[in-house]
Enzyme design. Structure first.
Site, mmCIF file in Angstrom:
data_model
loop_
_atom_site.group_PDB
_atom_site.id
_atom_site.type_symbol
_atom_site.label_atom_id
_atom_site.label_comp_id
_atom_site.label_asym_id
_atom_site.label_seq_id
_atom_site.Cartn_x
_atom_site.Cartn_y
_atom_site.Cartn_z
ATOM 1 N N GLU A 138 66.443 54.265 70.926
ATOM 2 C CA GLU A 138 66.789 52.845 70.739
ATOM 3 C C GLU A 138 66.196 51.996 71.863
ATOM 4 O OE1 GLU A 138 70.539 51.875 69.043
ATOM 5 O OE2 GLU A 138 70.742 53.877 68.155
HETATM 6 N N1 COS Z 1 66.682 39.366 68.580
HETATM 7 C C1 COS Z 1 66.136 38.486 67.722
HETATM 8 N N2 COS Z 1 64.806 38.287 67.606
HETATM 9 C C2 COS Z 1 64.011 39.013 68.417
HETATM 10 C C3 COS Z 1 64.511 39.951 69.359
HETATM 11 C C4 COS Z 1 65.911 40.090 69.422
HETATM 12 N N3 COS Z 1 66.465 40.942 70.265
HETATM 13 N N4 COS Z 1 63.485 40.500 70.016
HETATM 14 C C5 COS Z 1 62.360 39.941 69.531
HETATM 15 N N5 COS Z 1 62.684 39.044 68.560
HETATM 16 C C6 COS Z 1 61.783 38.199 67.796
HETATM 17 C C7 COS Z 1 61.035 37.261 68.720
HETATM 18 O O1 COS Z 1 61.806 36.098 68.955
HETATM 19 C C8 COS Z 1 59.786 36.981 67.936
HETATM 20 O O2 COS Z 1 60.062 35.992 66.960
HETATM 21 P P1 COS Z 1 59.011 34.814 66.624
HETATM 22 O O3 COS Z 1 57.843 35.511 65.987
HETATM 23 O O4 COS Z 1 59.749 33.939 65.677
HETATM 24 O O5 COS Z 1 58.657 34.166 67.925
HETATM 25 C C9 COS Z 1 59.522 38.297 67.215
HETATM 26 O O6 COS Z 1 60.763 38.999 67.169
HETATM 27 C C10 COS Z 1 58.504 39.145 67.920
HETATM 28 O O7 COS Z 1 58.982 39.344 69.239
HETATM 29 P P2 COS Z 1 58.042 39.777 70.438
HETATM 30 O O8 COS Z 1 56.828 38.924 70.471
HETATM 31 O O9 COS Z 1 58.883 39.884 71.646
HETATM 32 O O10 COS Z 1 57.604 41.244 69.916
HETATM 33 P P3 COS Z 1 56.805 42.371 70.639
HETATM 34 O O11 COS Z 1 55.905 42.981 69.631
HETATM 35 O O12 COS Z 1 56.235 41.861 71.940
HETATM 36 O O13 COS Z 1 57.943 43.483 70.939
HETATM 37 C C11 COS Z 1 59.687 44.615 72.167
HETATM 38 C C12 COS Z 1 58.968 43.303 71.801
HETATM 39 C C13 COS Z 1 58.841 45.533 73.051
HETATM 40 C C14 COS Z 1 60.902 44.185 72.922
HETATM 41 C C15 COS Z 1 60.086 45.370 70.881
HETATM 42 O O14 COS Z 1 58.970 45.890 70.204
HETATM 43 C C16 COS Z 1 61.049 46.493 71.147
HETATM 44 O O15 COS Z 1 62.261 46.270 71.297
HETATM 45 N N6 COS Z 1 60.548 47.724 71.188
HETATM 46 C C17 COS Z 1 61.398 48.877 71.303
HETATM 47 C C18 COS Z 1 61.662 49.368 69.929
HETATM 48 C C19 COS Z 1 62.700 50.407 69.925
HETATM 49 O O16 COS Z 1 63.749 50.261 70.510
HETATM 50 N N7 COS Z 1 62.398 51.473 69.208
HETATM 51 C C20 COS Z 1 63.276 52.567 69.126
HETATM 52 C C21 COS Z 1 63.934 52.579 67.822
HETATM 53 S S1 COS Z 1 64.947 53.964 67.860
HETATM 54 S S2 COS Z 1 66.141 53.700 66.493
#
Ligand code: COS
Length: 383
Positions: A363
């Site tokens: 996660e």
């Molecule tokens: N809540 C609501 N919206 C969110 C959010 C959150 N926590 N995090 C990101 N978003 C939204 C952003 O606001 C953005 O929206 P807009 O396009 O409208 O601006 C969109 O999602 C894309 O966000 P961002 O540009 O931050 O995306 P990235 O590709 O840079 O990814 C991370 C960000 C690295 C934080 C994300 O890919 C992540 O959490 N990765 C880990 C995934 C993970 O936990 N995998 C394991 C799953 S195991 S079950």
């Protein structure tokens, strides 16, 4: 401010603790050894009303809050992290997005049997080439009349295999990356939807972790969860809450290992006295207990924020990082307190150490969590 649990929360904690000690702890080592998922444990959780704790009664849930939920996960993980993760993926990762974004029909059709414990839920986001970079997924969903045709695969899917309901993410518009992702609810047995490789893992070995394969799976439009292109946000918001479930899991593992180490220190004699008389051991126990207490406060606080409808994403990222690092440190020290016996499977702390490791990874790796935390902190000053 009140740091004491109220009667309702104290009752559920006691109920789950008794259940965990009597029904789950005795077979935990054997299930780990055999890498055997036991549906009977999930059925027993269902009979106690644990399979839909935070969902309203109208959807078959217990109508309790997220604090009740994390207390439950903590108590299960104290004796068996695998049992805890099965319930946590079912509730936080599969139940939550359906509850928050599902239509009334979807909630009655899927959330209700899940909350009643008739069906198990799973969540499919990660792919072979997209883990931390979740938006880099390749699975596609092409609209065809009133259906979507899904092609691709997912990996590391907790509960995959036994689960009947899968919340899955796919690209409806590959050119848009995150903004082209859409969420779907898939059912076990849909033509073209199959289970691939079963992973053999270091820890949480009595929970399943599998590959999902989509070979032109035709998913009816009514199984789309939320709007087209809104799936990435659903995925991220789901993980915001899910991470606090992982924090609770890590907290429970740490507590289980600490309690075993403390009991052993009082019992085990070396140099003519219990090793608990040695300051070297006392310092370890003091550090373990202090870190556990701090992890508990962060975890309960994040659950409390979510229950109150306040922002909790930052708090759950912090609880996940701190509690999982704590679990790794505490279980490692617990093995040390046990000395040579700690390395032997019979004493169970080695299982807890293996089970703890994944809490720093799934996660969202703790590195990604730290990035998310820092990004939020910096945005506060950058505007
Ligand atoms: N809540 C609501 N919206 C969110 C959010 C959150 N926590 N995090 C990101 N978003 C939204 C952003 O606001 C953005 O929206 P807009 O396009 O409208 O601006 C969109 O999602 C894309 O966000 P961002 O540009 O931050 O995306 P990235 O590709 O840079 O990814 C991370 C960000 C690295 C934080 C994300 O890919 C992540 O959490 N990765 C880990 C995934 C993970 O936990 N995998 C394991 C799953 S195991 S079950």
């Amino acid at each position: 401010m009140d740091f004491l649990l109220d009667k309702e929360h104290e009752q559920i904690r006691q109920l789950v603790r008794d259940f965990a000690d009597k029904e789950i702890a005795p077979g935990a080592a054997e299930r780990d050894e055999k890498e055997a998922f036991d549906r009977g444990i999930f059925d027993k959780m269902a009979s106690l009303g644990l399979t839909g704790i935070p969902w309203p009664e109208q959807y078959g849930g217990a109508g309790m809050d997220y604090l009740a939920y994390v207390l439950t996960i903590e108590e299960l993980a104290r004796v068996d992290a695998s049992a805890a993760v099965v319930l946590s993926a079912h509730t936080s990762l599969a139940g939550w997005p359906i509850y928050k974004f599902g239509t009334e029909e979807q909630k009655q059709k899927y959330l209700r049997p899940m909350a009643e414990g008739k069906w198990i839920g799973a969540y499919g986001l990660t792919e072979p080439g997209s883990g931390s970079d979740a938006a880099g997924m390749r699975t596609t969903a092409v609209k065809d009349g009133n259906e979507y045709v899904l092609s691709g695969s997912k990996v590391f899917i907790t509960n995959g295999g036994p689960a009947e309901v899968y919340v899955v993410f796919a690209l409806t518009d590959p050119s848009k990356r995150a903004r082209g992702v859409t969420a779907f609810i898939l059912e076990k047995g849909m033509p073209g939807f199959s289970i691939g490789k079963h992973e053999k893992k270091m820890g949480i070995r009595s929970s399943t972790t599998v590959e999902l394969i989509f070979d032109n799976v035709r998913v009816p439009e009514e199984n789309r969860l939320g709007e087209e292109g809104f799936g990435f946000k659903i995925a991220m918001m789901t993980l915001d809450g899910g991470r606090n479930g992982i924090a609770a899991q890590a907290l429970g593992i740490a507590r289980g290992a600490y309690e075993k180490a403390r009991a052993y220190a009082v019992e085990r004699k070396q140099f003519g006295a219990p090793i608990a008389d040695l300051q070297a051991i006392q310092f370890k126990l003091a550090d373990m207990a202090t870190k556990i207490e701090a992890a508990r406060l962060l975890t309960y606080q994040a659950a409390w924020l979510e229950s109150k409808g306040l922002p909790y994403g930052q708090a759950s990222a912090m609880s996940k990082v701190f509690a999982s690092d704590t679990a790794m440190q505490v279980t490692t020290e617990a093995v040390q307190v046990f000395g040579g016996y700690g390395f032997i499977r019979e004493y169970e702390v080695e299982r807890m150490m293996r089970d703890a490791k994944i809490t720093q990874i799934y996660e969202g790796t703790n590195e990604i969590q730290r990035l998310v935390i820092a990004r939020n902190l910096l945005n506060e000053v950058r505007g």
